[in-house]
Design an enzyme around this catalytic site. Structure first.
Site, short mmCIF file in Angstrom:
data_model
loop_
_atom_site.label_atom_id
_atom_site.label_comp_id
_atom_site.label_asym_id
_atom_site.label_seq_id
_atom_site.Cartn_x
_atom_site.Cartn_y
_atom_site.Cartn_z
N TYR A 193 -0.09 -0.94 -5.83
CA TYR A 193 0.86 -0.56 -4.78
C TYR A 193 1.80 0.53 -5.28
O TYR A 193 1.96 1.60 -4.68
CB TYR A 193 1.66 -1.77 -4.32
N GLY A 212 6.90 -1.62 12.26
CA GLY A 212 7.22 -2.33 11.03
C GLY A 212 8.70 -2.67 10.94
O GLY A 212 9.51 -2.25 11.77
#
Length: 337
Positions: free
Chosen positions: A154, A12
């Site tokens: 989230y 990532g």
């Protein structure tokens, strides 16, 4: 000092930069990444390919939800510390696919904590987000404030992992640090993030969507500053306080070796100033599409990073214009634009 680090989410944006820094400082790094297709997998593969050039880096592709694989990998590597960055990211995508956040951020994080508990690592460090401050309005945000008003799934999953981490720290005496990131940007950034989307649209003569008609403020944190802070926090291992006594301003739990730390640039930048800086770096004006506030978004974030500085002697300082210029240089080179 811990020498072997397991990094989840190593392919990532943040995981790549952190792994590179750790390798540069002589650590052995095992990277664990699911290579999901939330955005262009080629970008993730490119990051891992660069890390693999160092003999002290090993990559394993696997999902956090696969506890059997994660346990085997962790057992074989026997890390001194685990840095858990892997997650389903994106505030806006959580409106479309909330289940992905439960699977990755809740179940996946539980599996990481179980591995850390079983192995008895020196330090478990896990990523949270400034989004956990939710509807809080007192700024700058301070770690000791109550944060119970998350506005998206989230943010809610990230706050849940903070609570899970505290319980494990308390029950198993597992030193745990949660860091709350504030709007991270820089080279190798995700294509779904505002900076990348804005640069691409401006270069292609397409309009950019500016929410809340530009009345938005963010604490933009350059990625190299962020990972330097994480690196220093590895050595700031929280200890269970004797008698529950905690120093003023410290987020250390009175009942566990557990702490929450903001990592931010300690300054608000308006979205319109952010766009101005992109235009200046590109030498080209944006077509601005002023829009209303998007569901689940917050008008402002701003970090108090004094605890980070107290613990490490460091705080992020890269000016947003300088950081954007570096990103634009990388973007033009990578995408040949």
């Amino acid at each position: 000092m811990s020498r072997k680090i397991l990094v989840t989410g190593s392919a990532g944006f943040i995981g790549y930069h952190l792994s590179q820094l750790l390798l540069d400082e002589g650590f052995a790094v095992l990277g664990y990444d699911g290579m999901t297709d939330y955005y262009d997998v080629a970008l993730k593969q490119g990051r891992h390919a660069m890390l693999r050039e160092n003999a002290r880096f090993t990559a394993v592709e696997g999902m956090l939800e696969d506890a059997t694989l994660l346990d085997k990998v962790a057992d074989d590597f026997a890390p001194d510390a685990i840095i858990h960055l892997a997650a389903q990211a994106g505030v806006r995508y959580s409106l479309e696919n909330p289940r992905a956040y439960i699977d990755s951020n809740i179940v996946g994080t539980f599996n990481v904590m179980e591995a850390a508990r079983r192995l008895g690592v020196d330090h478990l460090l896990m990523a949270s987000t400034s989004s956990v401050y939710g509807a809080n309005t007192a700024m700058p945000f301070i770690e000791t404030e109550t944060a119970d008003t998350q506005l998206t799934i989230y943010a809610a999953t990230k706050k849940a992992t903070e609570s899970m981490g505290h319980s494990y720290a308390h029950l198993w005496n597992l030193p745990t640090t949660m860091f709350r990131f504030f709007t991270v940007y820089g080279p190798w950034g995700r294509p779904d993030m505002a900076l990348c989307k804005f640069v691409e649209a401006i270069l292609e003569d397409r309009a950019i969507d500016i929410y809340n008609r530009g009345e938005m403020y963010r604490d933009f944190t350059y990625v190299e500053d962020l990972v330097r802070a994480i690196r220093l926090l590895i050595d700031a291992v929280p200890q269970r306080p004797e008698g529950g006594a905690v120093a003023e301003g410290d987020s250390l739990s009175p009942v566990a070796p557990y702490r929450v730390v903001n990592i931010g640039n300690s300054g608000k930048v308006s979205l319109l100033d952010f766009v101005d800086a992109i235009e200046d770096s590109l030498g080209k004006k944006a077509i601005r599409n002023l829009m209303e506030m998007q569901k689940g978004d917050v008008p402002a974030t701003w970090a108090d990073a004094s605890l980070l500085e107290r613990l490490t002697g460091y705080r992020p300082r890269t000016d947003v214009r300088e950081g954007i210029a570096r990103f634009v240089d990388w973007y033009r080179d990578y995408y040949r634009k």
